[in-house]
Design a protein around this motif. Structure first.
Motif, mmCIF file in Angstrom:
data_model
loop_
_atom_site.group_PDB
_atom_site.id
_atom_site.type_symbol
_atom_site.label_atom_id
_atom_site.label_comp_id
_atom_site.label_asym_id
_atom_site.label_seq_id
_atom_site.Cartn_x
_atom_site.Cartn_y
_atom_site.Cartn_z
ATOM 1 N N ASP A 190 0.222 -1.521 -0.368
ATOM 2 C CA ASP A 190 -0.588 0.286 0.275
ATOM 3 C C ASP A 190 0.965 1.261 -0.171
ATOM 4 O O ASP A 190 0.411 2.164 -0.464
ATOM 5 C CB ASP A 190 -1.137 0.283 0.940
ATOM 6 C CG ASP A 190 -1.972 -1.328 0.795
ATOM 7 O OD1 ASP A 190 -2.400 -1.118 0.132
ATOM 8 O OD2 ASP A 190 -1.996 -1.405 2.196
ATOM 9 N N ALA A 191 2.086 0.948 0.397
ATOM 10 C CA ALA A 191 2.841 2.521 0.050
ATOM 11 C C ALA A 191 2.868 3.217 -1.010
ATOM 12 O O ALA A 191 3.283 4.591 -1.206
ATOM 13 C CB ALA A 191 4.752 1.702 0.425
ATOM 14 N N LEU A 192 2.742 2.855 -2.625
ATOM 15 C CA LEU A 192 2.941 3.377 -4.157
ATOM 16 C C LEU A 192 1.361 3.836 -4.122
ATOM 17 O O LEU A 192 1.909 5.089 -4.307
ATOM 18 C CB LEU A 192 2.302 1.905 -4.980
ATOM 19 C CG LEU A 192 2.869 2.536 -6.237
ATOM 20 C CD1 LEU A 192 4.459 3.190 -6.492
ATOM 21 C CD2 LEU A 192 2.011 1.350 -7.491
ATOM 22 N N SER A 193 0.963 3.824 -3.076
ATOM 23 C CA SER A 193 -0.752 5.090 -3.257
ATOM 24 C C SER A 193 0.208 5.909 -2.503
ATOM 25 O O SER A 193 -0.582 7.024 -2.966
ATOM 26 C CB SER A 193 -1.842 4.441 -2.851
ATOM 27 O OG SER A 193 -1.887 3.842 -1.323
ATOM 28 N N VAL A 194 0.610 6.287 -1.597
ATOM 29 C CA VAL A 194 1.250 7.365 -0.952
ATOM 30 C C VAL A 194 2.288 7.623 -1.573
ATOM 31 O O VAL A 194 2.564 9.420 -1.837
ATOM 32 C CB VAL A 194 1.613 6.779 0.613
ATOM 33 C CG1 VAL A 194 2.624 8.240 1.367
ATOM 34 C CG2 VAL A 194 0.584 5.782 0.977
ATOM 35 N N LEU A 195 3.665 7.617 -2.359
ATOM 36 C CA LEU A 195 4.596 7.382 -2.756
ATOM 37 C C LEU A 195 4.210 8.131 -4.226
ATOM 38 O O LEU A 195 4.864 8.888 -4.467
ATOM 39 C CB LEU A 195 5.821 6.299 -2.470
ATOM 40 C CG LEU A 195 6.384 6.020 -1.356
ATOM 41 C CD1 LEU A 195 7.053 5.073 -0.966
ATOM 42 C CD2 LEU A 195 6.516 7.694 -0.666
ATOM 43 N N ALA A 196 3.980 7.627 -4.630
ATOM 44 C CA ALA A 196 3.291 7.876 -6.462
ATOM 45 C C ALA A 196 1.785 8.073 -6.876
ATOM 46 O O ALA A 196 1.364 6.332 -7.663
ATOM 47 C CB ALA A 196 4.333 7.356 -7.387
ATOM 48 N N PRO A 197 0.910 7.862 -6.235
ATOM 49 C CA PRO A 197 -0.199 7.466 -6.323
ATOM 50 C C PRO A 197 -1.142 7.938 -7.803
ATOM 51 O O PRO A 197 -1.897 6.584 -8.004
ATOM 52 C CB PRO A 197 -1.173 9.017 -5.314
ATOM 53 C CG PRO A 197 -0.215 10.053 -5.358
ATOM 54 C CD PRO A 197 1.034 9.464 -5.326
ATOM 55 N N GLU A 198 -0.041 8.152 -8.658
ATOM 56 C CA GLU A 198 -1.192 8.337 -10.095
ATOM 57 C C GLU A 198 -0.803 6.894 -10.981
ATOM 58 O O GLU A 198 -0.856 6.373 -11.249
ATOM 59 C CB GLU A 198 0.040 9.329 -10.575
ATOM 60 C CG GLU A 198 -0.393 10.434 -9.897
ATOM 61 C CD GLU A 198 1.145 11.099 -9.033
ATOM 62 O OE1 GLU A 198 0.754 12.393 -9.006
ATOM 63 O OE2 GLU A 198 1.201 10.373 -8.354
ATOM 64 N N LEU A 199 0.388 6.023 -10.174
ATOM 65 C CA LEU A 199 0.122 4.899 -10.851
ATOM 66 C C LEU A 199 -0.122 3.804 -10.096
ATOM 67 O O LEU A 199 0.577 2.549 -10.247
ATOM 68 C CB LEU A 199 2.684 4.224 -10.422
ATOM 69 C CG LEU A 199 2.757 5.526 -11.698
ATOM 70 C CD1 LEU A 199 4.946 5.071 -11.167
ATOM 71 C CD2 LEU A 199 2.603 5.275 -13.277
ATOM 72 N N SER A 200 -0.737 4.144 -9.250
ATOM 73 C CA SER A 200 -1.338 3.080 -8.144
ATOM 74 C C SER A 200 -2.377 2.279 -8.809
ATOM 75 O O SER A 200 -2.363 1.236 -8.287
ATOM 76 C CB SER A 200 -1.419 3.745 -6.740
ATOM 77 O OG SER A 200 -2.591 4.242 -6.201
ATOM 78 N N ALA A 201 -3.136 2.386 -9.496
ATOM 79 C CA ALA A 201 -4.455 1.907 -10.216
ATOM 80 C C ALA A 201 -3.360 0.848 -11.226
ATOM 81 O O ALA A 201 -3.031 1.549 -11.680
ATOM 82 C CB ALA A 201 -4.697 2.924 -11.154
ATOM 83 N N PRO A 202 -4.333 0.122 -11.084
ATOM 84 C CA PRO A 202 -3.768 -0.970 -11.423
ATOM 85 C C PRO A 202 -3.877 -1.495 -13.094
ATOM 86 O O PRO A 202 -2.508 -1.876 -13.352
ATOM 87 C CB PRO A 202 -4.917 -2.588 -10.901
ATOM 88 C CG PRO A 202 -5.291 -2.343 -9.488
ATOM 89 C CD PRO A 202 -5.075 -0.807 -9.652
ATOM 90 N N PRO A 203 -3.973 -0.953 -13.791
ATOM 91 C CA PRO A 203 -4.261 -0.910 -15.180
ATOM 92 C C PRO A 203 -3.586 0.320 -15.260
ATOM 93 O O PRO A 203 -1.868 -0.647 -16.463
ATOM 94 C CB PRO A 203 -5.224 -0.133 -15.499
ATOM 95 C CG PRO A 203 -6.477 -0.502 -14.786
ATOM 96 C CD PRO A 203 -5.247 -0.559 -13.695
#
Length: 373
Positions: free
Chosen positions: A201-214
């Protein structure tokens, strides 16, 4: 006073990998004793010394106690009464918490050797949760060792999710995050780094733009392509963000404090990707190609243009091959337009600029029939 080889050198030796750096821990010594033996002290935060001959790092055994939020919030204690096990216990992963004595004995109080055999990345103790940077380090080790079958242990992944939920990751400074990302981009399997950040769940904090699976799936496909081409850091970073709209790519690159060349290429690739996509669909024209070349500033930045083409190629691997080839050939042909020759024909001022443009268009147009849509 006893000296032990610790950490990565012991781990890599057990993995059968080349040992590049050797770090040592000294138990039962004081800074004064080290200086007396000719060691040179480096690092103001805790006692680390350089060996007078080998220049390898020797650190006095130490413990750390949480004293604040984030990566810097630690109080360090170092004294002759700190044991080797005390020192190893403060390390992140069991595979990094082993030591070897000068007589060759393996000291492995946290079962790192067993975790190497089981291909597990497991935290040493609950103290792991005190340093959010360890989430990124664990992800980076996963990226390095994924080809050997390593994965993050379930208990460690659970702990990392708890750390993210508690807000620890919010306190990471961008410079340290960038440092880990930059290293991760050149590990054996960089995509694994971002997958572990996503799973914790750290990606949604550090680079939320990339965290959507597609979005993440597309970004990692492009990253794999860039790695296969042995691309540099800026290109690898650019393909990660270039699936985003230009503004969002630019904002994230800035927020991560990426170096200027990385920010620049990410912004450019995300701006030109939609134009390339559109031209590939509708058919490339000399005007469209020249507009792309102008925006890429190929005339003044030819080296950057080469990296840009790699990035654009990797955005949709296999889709833009013909268009990329045409762009490269067009750049070569248009760059050969000689301003002095046109001046000799009487063109000057604005007229010279227009003459250069028309000659570039003419040369590009001559290439297009060779690449029918």
């Amino acid at each position: 006073m006893e000296t032990y080889l610790v950490g990565g050198a012991v781990r890599d030796e057990l993995l059968g990998l080349e040992v590049k750096d050797r770090d040592w821990v000294v138990v039962g010594a004081t800074p004064e004793e080290m200086l007396k033996q000719g060691f040179k002290q480096v690092g103001a935060d805790f006692p680390v010394f350089l060996h007078p001959d080998t220049r390898e790092e020797y650190a006095l055994a130490r413990t750390e106690r949480k004293a604040g939020r984030g990566y810097h919030g630690f109080a360090v204690y170092s004294a002759p009464d700190v044991t080797l096990e005390d020192d190893l216990k403060r390390r992140d992963l069991t595979i990094n918490a082993m030591a070897r004595s000068t007589s060759g004995e393996l000291i492995d109080p946290f079962n790192g050797k067993a975790d190497i055999k089981a291909r597990q990345l497991r935290h040493v103790s609950e103290a792991f949760a005190e340093d959010p940077l360890r989430i990124l380090r664990t992800a980076r080790f996963a990226a390095r060792l994924a080809p050997m079958g390593f994965r993050v242990a379930d208990s460690t992944m659970t702990l990392m999710r708890q750390m993210t939920a508690s807000g620890e990751v919010d306190h990471l400074v961008p410079e340290r995050v960038w440092q880990e990302i930059q290293r991760a981009l050149h590990e054996n399997d960089p995509g694994t780094f971002f997958e572990v950040l996503q799973a914790s769940d750290a990606l949604s904090v550090l680079a939320p733009e990339l965290s959507a699976p597609p979005t993440l799936a597309s970004a990692l496909r492009s990253l794999n392509c860039a790695c296969a081409r042995d691309a540099d850091t800026a290109t690898r970073f650019a393909v990660l963000l270039a699936h985003l709209p230009e503004t969002r790519a630019s904002q994230r690159a800035q927020a991560l404090k990426a170096p200027n060349d990385c920010q620049d290429l990410a912004r450019l690739a995300s701006r030109l990707a939609p134009q390339l996509h559109e031209q590939s669909d509708t058919g490339m024209t000399e005007q469209g190609i020249l507009t792309l070349l102008d925006e890429a500033d190929v005339w003044r930045r030819p080296e950057r243009f080469v990296r840009l083409l790699t990035a654009l190629t990797c955005l949709q691997p296999g889709q833009y091959g013909t268009a990329i080839t045409l762009l490269q050939e067009s750049a070569n042909a248009a760059s050969e337009v000689n301003a002095r020759e046109l001046m000799a024909q009487g063109h000057k001022g604005k007229a010279l600029g227009e003459a250069i443009r028309q000659e570039r268009l003419r040369r590009i147009a001559g290439l297009i029939p060779k690449h029918p849509h």
